[in-house]
Design an enzyme around this catalytic site. Structure first.
Site, PDB file in Angstrom:
ATOM      1  N   THR A 136      15.742 -43.786 -11.083  1.00 42.76           N
ATOM      2  CA  THR A 136      14.482 -44.338 -10.582  1.00 42.76           C
ATOM      3  C   THR A 136      13.651 -43.195 -10.014  1.00 42.76           C
ATOM      4  O   THR A 136      13.989 -42.625  -8.986  1.00 42.76           O
ATOM      5  CB  THR A 136      14.729 -45.393  -9.485  1.00 42.76           C
ATOM      6  OG1 THR A 136      15.472 -46.481 -10.043  1.00 42.76           O
ATOM      7  CG2 THR A 136      13.405 -45.918  -8.945  1.00 42.76           C
TER       8      THR A 136
ATOM      9  N   LYS B 158      13.280 -44.470  -0.411  1.00 47.64           N
ATOM     10  CA  LYS B 158      12.677 -43.554  -1.391  1.00 47.64           C
ATOM     11  C   LYS B 158      11.808 -44.313  -2.384  1.00 47.64           C
ATOM     12  O   LYS B 158      10.688 -43.901  -2.708  1.00 47.64           O
ATOM     13  CB  LYS B 158      13.781 -42.779  -2.110  1.00 47.64           C
ATOM     14  CG  LYS B 158      13.306 -41.839  -3.220  1.00 47.64           C
ATOM     15  CD  LYS B 158      13.463 -42.443  -4.616  1.00 47.64           C
ATOM     16  CE  LYS B 158      14.899 -42.715  -4.962  1.00 47.64           C
ATOM     17  NZ  LYS B 158      15.042 -43.268  -6.352  1.00 47.64           N
TER      18      LYS B 158
ATOM     19  N   LYS C 274       9.777 -50.457 -12.422  1.00 46.45           N
ATOM     20  CA  LYS C 274      10.926 -50.394 -11.507  1.00 46.45           C
ATOM     21  C   LYS C 274      10.470 -50.241 -10.055  1.00 46.45           C
ATOM     22  O   LYS C 274      11.027 -50.865  -9.143  1.00 46.45           O
ATOM     23  CB  LYS C 274      11.825 -49.219 -11.899  1.00 46.45           C
ATOM     24  CG  LYS C 274      13.013 -48.994 -10.946  1.00 46.45           C
ATOM     25  CD  LYS C 274      13.907 -50.223 -10.863  1.00 46.45           C
ATOM     26  CE  LYS C 274      14.956 -50.108  -9.755  1.00 46.45           C
ATOM     27  NZ  LYS C 274      15.919 -49.042  -9.958  1.00 46.45           N
TER      28      LYS C 274
END
Length: 356
Positions: free
Chosen positions: A159, A302, A234
């Site tokens: 990701t 994150k 995502k």
């Protein structure tokens, strides 16, 4: 700036300077087909979804059998194990050598560097923790790109933000190889059960070739067009998930403070319109202040940070996600980075203690 020269800047890049260097490298590599800013064109006309039926298997006679897997953390290890168990010839690498041992015991091969893995395999998967690691493993010294060549494929299931994915893709494709970004929706248990959701974008031919492999590791896959669209999808999904968990944590603590049984709250939610598997799975352990790591809190924060940057790039206000991000940052400051992201509730508890 030549691609090789640009890649040299990513050998163990300092985290604080990474985003600035990435912007500069992306600009240096830019062509009319690779815009500097993350592209957010509608993808509805490009959407392709496929799901595998439970209990079905995919024949391997037309699928590359020599596979590489880079990164064997919470997600990468079970994903690679499913490929090994499905009968594929898998070669693995991880920065922590001991993480490879369970795969080796199942029959996987081991190489000392990403470049050696890529050179020996037809398709190489990468599951890294953050953009810095993804770039370093793909483009840095001894990176996978140095082992790529025409006929090979690189599938990054990490990701990362769109700019990072485009940079890696440009570097991989300069070798004549094919590139697909394929971040996954799902955590540890879906990875173990082969029920991940793949959000792919990039070379369509690689997507089609690798589809049987994705079906081994996942329950469904979406093809979203140009590189960057998979990363965007995502980040949007994880932005929603992080905000949901923060709100759920507030609800659990509020119910308890009001003298209600939070376990009953979880049951009520499970039977209503806002039911979500995440609440039923995480709720009982959260009530006991237990946070077994399925998705590390530091990774959730994150992803929120990257999603907020993505929203900023298109002037999209995201006040709820921004508030949730601050809560996860507080949880990190409390030493909860490696706990499950549901441990964000502890940040709220600390605020309650301060307000007493």
């Amino acid at each position: 700036m030549a691609i090789a020269e640009a890649a040299s800047h990513f050998r163990s890049p300092p985290k604080l300077q990474f985003s600035h260097r990435l912007t500069a490298m992306a600009a240096a590599l830019r062509s009319p087909g690779v815009p500097a800013h993350f592209k957010t064109t509608p993808v509805s006309n490009k959407l392709r979804c496929s799901s595998k039926a439970p209990g079905t298997s995919t024949p391997k006679d037309e699928t590359p059998s020599r596979l590489g897997f880079l990164g064997l953390g919470i997600m990468g290890s079970p994903m690679a194990q499913n490929l090994v168990k499905a009968g594929y010839d898998v070669t693995v690498w991880s920065r922590t050598r001991s993480k490879c041992d369970p795969l080796i015991s199942l029959g996987a091969q081991y190489k000392n560097t990403p470049v050696e893995v890529a050179a020996s395999c037809e398709i190489t998967f990468a599951m890294l923790a953050d953009p810095e690691s993804a770039v370093d493993v793909a483009c840095g010294e001894h990176g996978a790109a140095s082992g790529m060549s025409p006929g090979k494929g690189y599938i990054d299931v990490s990701t990362v933000d769109g700019a990072t994915s485009k940079f890696i893709g440009t570097h991989i494709k300069s070798t004549g190889a094919l590139f697909l970004e394929a971040p996954v929706s799902g955590s540890k248990k879906p990875a173990e059960d082969g029920k991940l959701i793949f959000l792919t974008a990039g070379d369509k031919s690689l997507y089609e070739t690798a589809s049987p492999l994705l079906d081994v590791m996942g329950k469904s896959r979406f093809y979203l067009g140009d590189v960057g669209n998979g990363a965007a999808m995502k980040l949007v999904v994880n932005m929603i998930m992080g905000s949901m968990m923060a709100s759920f944590s507030e609800g659990l603590l509020l119910s308890e403070k009001l003298g209600l049984d939070p376990s009953v709250l979880v049951e009520v939610i499970s039977q209503g319109a806002i039911s979500a598997p995440m609440y039923s799975v995480k709720g009982p352990s959260m009530i006991q202040s237990l946070y077994p790591t399925a998705f590390p809190l530091k990774h959730q924060q994150k992803d929120l940070r990257l999603a907020l940057g993505l929203a900023e790039s298109v002037s999209q206000p995201t006040p709820v996600a921004a508030a949730a991000n601050e809560l996860y940052k507080l949880a990190k400051s409390r030493g909860l980075s490696d706990h499950d992201f549901s441990a964000v509730i502890e940040a709220l508890k600390s605020q309650l203690e301060q307000n007493k």
